[in-house]
Design a protein around this motif. Sequence first.
Motif, short mmCIF file in Angstrom:
data_model
loop_
_atom_site.label_atom_id
_atom_site.label_comp_id
_atom_site.label_asym_id
_atom_site.label_seq_id
_atom_site.Cartn_x
_atom_site.Cartn_y
_atom_site.Cartn_z
N ARG A 419 -9.66 -7.59 -27.94
CA ARG A 419 -10.16 -6.47 -28.76
C ARG A 419 -9.73 -5.14 -28.14
N LYS A 420 -8.48 -4.82 -28.30
CA LYS A 420 -7.92 -3.62 -27.68
C LYS A 420 -8.61 -2.35 -28.15
N LYS A 421 -9.05 -2.32 -29.40
CA LYS A 421 -9.61 -1.10 -29.97
C LYS A 421 -10.92 -0.67 -29.29
N LEU A 422 -11.57 -1.61 -28.60
CA LEU A 422 -12.83 -1.28 -27.93
C LEU A 422 -12.61 -0.57 -26.59
N PHE A 423 -11.36 -0.45 -26.18
CA PHE A 423 -11.06 0.09 -24.85
C PHE A 423 -10.09 1.25 -24.95
N THR A 424 -10.18 2.14 -23.98
CA THR A 424 -9.26 3.28 -23.93
C THR A 424 -7.88 2.81 -23.49
N THR A 425 -6.91 3.70 -23.63
CA THR A 425 -5.54 3.37 -23.20
C THR A 425 -5.52 3.05 -21.71
N ALA A 426 -6.24 3.85 -20.91
CA ALA A 426 -6.27 3.61 -19.47
C ALA A 426 -6.91 2.27 -19.15
N GLU A 427 -7.97 1.91 -19.87
CA GLU A 427 -8.62 0.62 -19.64
C GLU A 427 -7.72 -0.54 -20.01
N ARG A 428 -6.94 -0.37 -21.07
CA ARG A 428 -6.02 -1.45 -21.45
C ARG A 428 -4.95 -1.64 -20.37
N GLU A 429 -4.50 -0.53 -19.77
CA GLU A 429 -3.54 -0.65 -18.67
C GLU A 429 -4.19 -1.31 -17.45
N ASN A 430 -5.44 -0.92 -17.18
CA ASN A 430 -6.15 -1.56 -16.07
C ASN A 430 -6.35 -3.05 -16.34
N GLY A 431 -6.50 -3.41 -17.62
CA GLY A 431 -6.66 -4.80 -17.97
C GLY A 431 -5.45 -5.64 -17.61
N LYS A 432 -4.26 -5.06 -17.75
CA LYS A 432 -3.04 -5.79 -17.36
C LYS A 432 -3.05 -6.09 -15.87
N THR A 509 -17.82 -13.84 -19.98
CA THR A 509 -17.79 -12.40 -19.67
C THR A 509 -17.07 -11.62 -20.76
N ALA A 510 -15.90 -12.09 -21.17
CA ALA A 510 -15.14 -11.39 -22.21
C ALA A 510 -15.92 -11.35 -23.52
N GLY A 511 -16.52 -12.47 -23.91
CA GLY A 511 -17.27 -12.51 -25.16
C GLY A 511 -18.47 -11.57 -25.15
N LEU A 512 -19.21 -11.54 -24.03
CA LEU A 512 -20.38 -10.66 -23.95
C LEU A 512 -19.97 -9.18 -23.98
N VAL A 513 -18.91 -8.84 -23.28
CA VAL A 513 -18.45 -7.45 -23.28
C VAL A 513 -18.06 -7.02 -24.69
N ILE A 514 -17.33 -7.89 -25.39
CA ILE A 514 -16.90 -7.56 -26.76
C ILE A 514 -18.11 -7.39 -27.68
N VAL A 515 -19.09 -8.29 -27.56
CA VAL A 515 -20.29 -8.20 -28.40
C VAL A 515 -21.07 -6.92 -28.08
N LEU A 516 -21.27 -6.65 -26.80
CA LEU A 516 -22.05 -5.47 -26.39
C LEU A 516 -21.36 -4.17 -26.78
N LYS A 517 -20.05 -4.12 -26.62
CA LYS A 517 -19.31 -2.90 -26.98
C LYS A 517 -19.19 -2.78 -28.49
N GLY A 518 -19.12 -3.92 -29.19
CA GLY A 518 -18.97 -3.88 -30.63
C GLY A 518 -20.23 -3.41 -31.34
#
Length: 518
Positions: A419-432, A509-518
């Motif tokens: 769910r890239k849209k839930l994160f900033t550009t910097a966070e997506r880079e940190n995700g890599k 962890t990924a599922g909970l973060v997506i649900v909480l941020k969504g």
Amino acid sequence: PSEDSVASSVAASADAATDTAAPVPGAHTEGVNAPAPGAPAEATADDQRPFRIVAVTSCPTGIAHTYMAAESLENAGREAGVELVVETQGSAGFTRLDPAVIAAADGVIFAHDVAVREKDRFAGKPTVDVGVKAGINRPGALIAEVRAKAERGEATAAARPGTPVERTGEPGEGYGTKLRKWLMSGVSYMVPFVAAGGLLIALGFAIGGYQINEAKSVTEHFDWGQVDSWGALLFQIGAAAFGFLVPVLAGYIAYGMADRPGLVPGFVGGAISVTIGAGFLGGLVAGLIAGGVVLAIQRIDIPPVLRGIMPVVVIPLVSSAVVGFLMFVVIGKPISEAQKAMTDWLNGLSGTNAVLLGVLLGLMMCFDLGGPVNKVAYTFATAGISVAAPGDSAMKIMAAVMAAGMVPPLGMALATTIRKKLFTTAERENGKAAWVLGASFISEGAIPFAAADPLRVIPASMAGGAVTGALTMAFGSTLRAPHGGIWVTFLIGKPFLYLLAIAAGTAVTAGLVIVLKG
């Protein structure tokens, strides 16, 4: 840019500001008012040059937090238009900042959890002194704070007297804070021995089989063409490194309390702890006693004629004798029995009890992502395998701890991918980057996400870590290596189930973060 190149540019800029009345080319001039008619030209050049900051970062292990804080401060410095140079005091040592760079600095930032080495170099300048996580989470605020102190003319006094811990933080720190820093001082010096010795022992078992601990000394028999001989060599080198764990822990706890005079009784007490079977617990107690004894001796009013021999003769002699007596005769046996009772309890864990311990360890590993609680769980696990022949339960605990510690960064990496849209550009880079950090068992890879959104990221990480810790213990996976992540999978018992446990925790962890941020 490298530290040397930055240091050179800072020094050159300082010379330019001193030797010429013209503004420094390319200097940061935002918000600078034009000089009043007749104002000295030197003031104009000085006003136009950037604000200069030197910083020091360090953490107990000297690995992730140290360099993440440095990077965070450097990025914030560029955004704020200041010249900021960082000295990273990591586990591999450190390169001292050029004295000219320190002299030209307008302020100092210390972001650290262990004592700053050679702190006296920075005395007399406006200083902000915080924990290493503050350097990661709020670098901009630290830069603003040190600039405000410079504007008010605040500066640190020349070096404060006292022990390394007393010189580390602010005056008047509570005993609990000092105790944590004393213990972290010992742990920070012990961890490299754990990593080197543990991995060498694990490689020795992988090459030579599980009977390699019964092999003859390689000084008596070594065949260059025999695989078992190489396995025995690696095992025996690792065992030698492991032999230093408790003495190093005790010695540097005492060092944190009493400076260099604490090293001798600390090492002696730690070695005695190993001899009498008091192990890791004995090392903790020996270090604290050694530091306390030295501090007590130093408070005695000594005639001037004897002061010269105090550091090299009297303090080592008396403190070692006192610590040795206490460890051998008074408290060593009870500690040894407590250590044995704890080992027996761990070896007796099975079924539900083992799973519950896995849950607890998983929660601790993911609570502060490399902080003190994480280090307690990790040190508990490594203490269990820091013997030549660790028990099965100790290896299960080490497996659960490493697996749970991998989950937070892997979970955040997966969430930023799904769910890239839930994160900033910097966070997506940190995700890599978090994919690699998580796979390498560097929990700190999730810190940028936790800093930006702690109320969602930390609970999600803890939930995933608890699932992984529980499954790892339920599956009965074992691990002899204290570090390495997926790169030491070949050293793991039941590796496919182990990877399944990590995958399950990562998904939670990924599922909970997506649900909480969504």
